[in-house]
Design a protein around this motif. Sequence first.
Motif, short mmCIF file in Angstrom:
data_model
loop_
_atom_site.label_atom_id
_atom_site.label_comp_id
_atom_site.label_asym_id
_atom_site.label_seq_id
_atom_site.Cartn_x
_atom_site.Cartn_y
_atom_site.Cartn_z
N ASP A 1 -8.64 129.06 -14.35
CA ASP A 1 -9.09 129.95 -13.34
C ASP A 1 -9.36 129.22 -12.42
N LEU A 2 -10.42 128.39 -12.45
CA LEU A 2 -11.27 127.90 -11.36
C LEU A 2 -10.59 126.61 -10.83
N GLN A 3 -9.51 125.95 -11.64
CA GLN A 3 -8.56 124.98 -10.91
C GLN A 3 -7.69 125.81 -9.87
N VAL A 4 -7.40 126.71 -9.94
CA VAL A 4 -6.45 127.60 -9.07
C VAL A 4 -7.45 127.68 -7.72
N ARG A 5 -8.49 128.23 -8.09
CA ARG A 5 -9.44 128.71 -6.96
C ARG A 5 -9.78 127.50 -6.21
N LEU A 6 -10.37 126.39 -6.96
CA LEU A 6 -10.86 125.17 -6.04
C LEU A 6 -9.94 124.58 -5.21
N ARG A 7 -8.67 124.77 -5.63
CA ARG A 7 -7.58 123.82 -4.90
C ARG A 7 -7.52 124.82 -3.50
N THR A 8 -7.78 126.04 -3.47
CA THR A 8 -7.88 126.70 -2.03
C THR A 8 -9.33 126.35 -1.14
N ALA A 9 -10.21 125.53 -1.94
CA ALA A 9 -11.26 125.29 -1.18
C ALA A 9 -10.96 124.25 -0.01
N SER A 10 -11.86 124.13 0.97
CA SER A 10 -11.69 123.27 1.99
C SER A 10 -12.59 121.88 1.31
N VAL A 11 -11.95 120.73 1.67
CA VAL A 11 -12.58 119.49 1.14
C VAL A 11 -13.13 118.48 2.42
N ALA A 12 -14.21 118.25 2.19
CA ALA A 12 -14.99 117.20 3.00
C ALA A 12 -15.08 116.05 2.44
N ALA A 13 -14.13 115.16 2.92
CA ALA A 13 -13.80 113.85 2.10
C ALA A 13 -14.68 112.59 3.16
N ALA A 14 -15.40 111.92 2.19
CA ALA A 14 -16.25 110.74 2.75
C ALA A 14 -15.47 109.70 3.44
N SER A 15 -14.23 109.52 3.03
CA SER A 15 -13.46 108.22 3.49
C SER A 15 -11.91 108.95 3.40
N GLU A 16 -11.24 108.02 4.12
CA GLU A 16 -9.72 108.33 4.09
C GLU A 16 -9.19 108.27 2.66
N ARG A 17 -9.58 107.12 1.78
CA ARG A 17 -9.13 106.98 0.56
C ARG A 17 -9.39 108.28 -0.34
N LEU A 18 -10.84 109.06 -0.22
CA LEU A 18 -11.01 110.21 -0.91
C LEU A 18 -10.08 111.21 -0.35
N GLN B 1 -6.95 110.97 -1.84
CA GLN B 1 -6.78 111.42 -3.35
C GLN B 1 -6.86 113.08 -3.64
N ALA B 2 -7.77 113.74 -2.71
CA ALA B 2 -7.91 115.18 -2.70
C ALA B 2 -6.43 115.73 -2.45
N ARG B 3 -5.63 115.07 -1.25
CA ARG B 3 -4.38 115.76 -0.94
C ARG B 3 -3.55 115.30 -2.24
N ALA B 4 -3.67 114.39 -2.78
CA ALA B 4 -2.71 114.14 -4.03
C ALA B 4 -2.69 115.11 -5.38
N ALA B 5 -4.27 115.46 -5.29
CA ALA B 5 -4.63 116.53 -6.35
C ALA B 5 -4.50 117.92 -6.12
N GLY B 6 -3.66 118.25 -5.01
CA GLY B 6 -3.51 119.51 -4.69
C GLY B 6 -4.03 120.21 -3.55
N PHE B 7 -5.01 119.63 -3.14
CA PHE B 7 -6.02 120.31 -1.97
C PHE B 7 -4.89 120.18 -0.79
N LEU B 8 -5.08 121.42 -0.09
CA LEU B 8 -4.22 121.59 1.27
C LEU B 8 -5.15 121.35 2.41
#
Length: 258
Positions: free
Chosen positions: A204-221, A224-231
């Motif tokens: 249940d938290l997997q689904v909600r987490l992927r709707t979260a905004s992500v602040a990535a410290a580098s382009e590589r990260l 990785q976040a986009r590949a993991a399903g973060f939009l």
Amino acid sequence: MNTETKVARWTLISLRPRGQHAPLRRAAKGSGATVIALSPWALQARRDAATCVDLAAALAAERVVFSSPAAVHAAARLTALDAPHAGQWLAVGAGTAAALARHGARDVLAPGRMDSEGLLALPALADLRGLRAGLVTAPGGRGVIADTLQQRGAQLLRANVYARQPLPLAARTLQRLRRSAAPWALALSSGEALSLLLEQLPADLQVRLRTASVAAASERLAMQARAAGFLNVTLAAGPLPAQLVSAAHAALMHPASS
């Protein structure tokens, strides 16, 4: 932070190691954020004789790279870092350089771009043929620093002065996350931490987490976040807590900018 554009209430998820969330909490103070500490690992300093031998060899090299503030602090438990040294010491970023300065190290180089790629772009690491390169770090990680140092001709002397110990996510913290205010933002400064989190986060938290905004410290990260399903992924100016908080807030205010 500009009060005219401040999100009234939001949740900032921190994946820092256990006991290391305070800097992010301080940076988020006054932003309207509640910081939820989800530590998927703890850092454990190594003190055995073999590590001491490895560290002494690494610090004697012509180039010495410290991969993180944690590497600096662990090394300082084993030996003094304020003695004069013949080689060029380098830090992966401003936080690592500041940690070295606090332990008395002098003449440390650090890149403006605070990641592995920025470090490896420094002229001091351009041509390492015939040189020894010490790497003060922990096991794991991408290995890009170690691999590149060797590709450029260096004899690599690696000192793994601390280890990352995976931790189970506390049930009480997960319940707190479920009840936390939307919108959510994730401060991302470690790909390994994200992987460990996703391995054990309930469905249940997997689904909600992927709707979260992500602040990535580098382009590589960010990749990785986009590949993991973060939009909604925003690239922060760097890995410092204030930079991550600023990027997280910007991602919440402009979700279509990812």
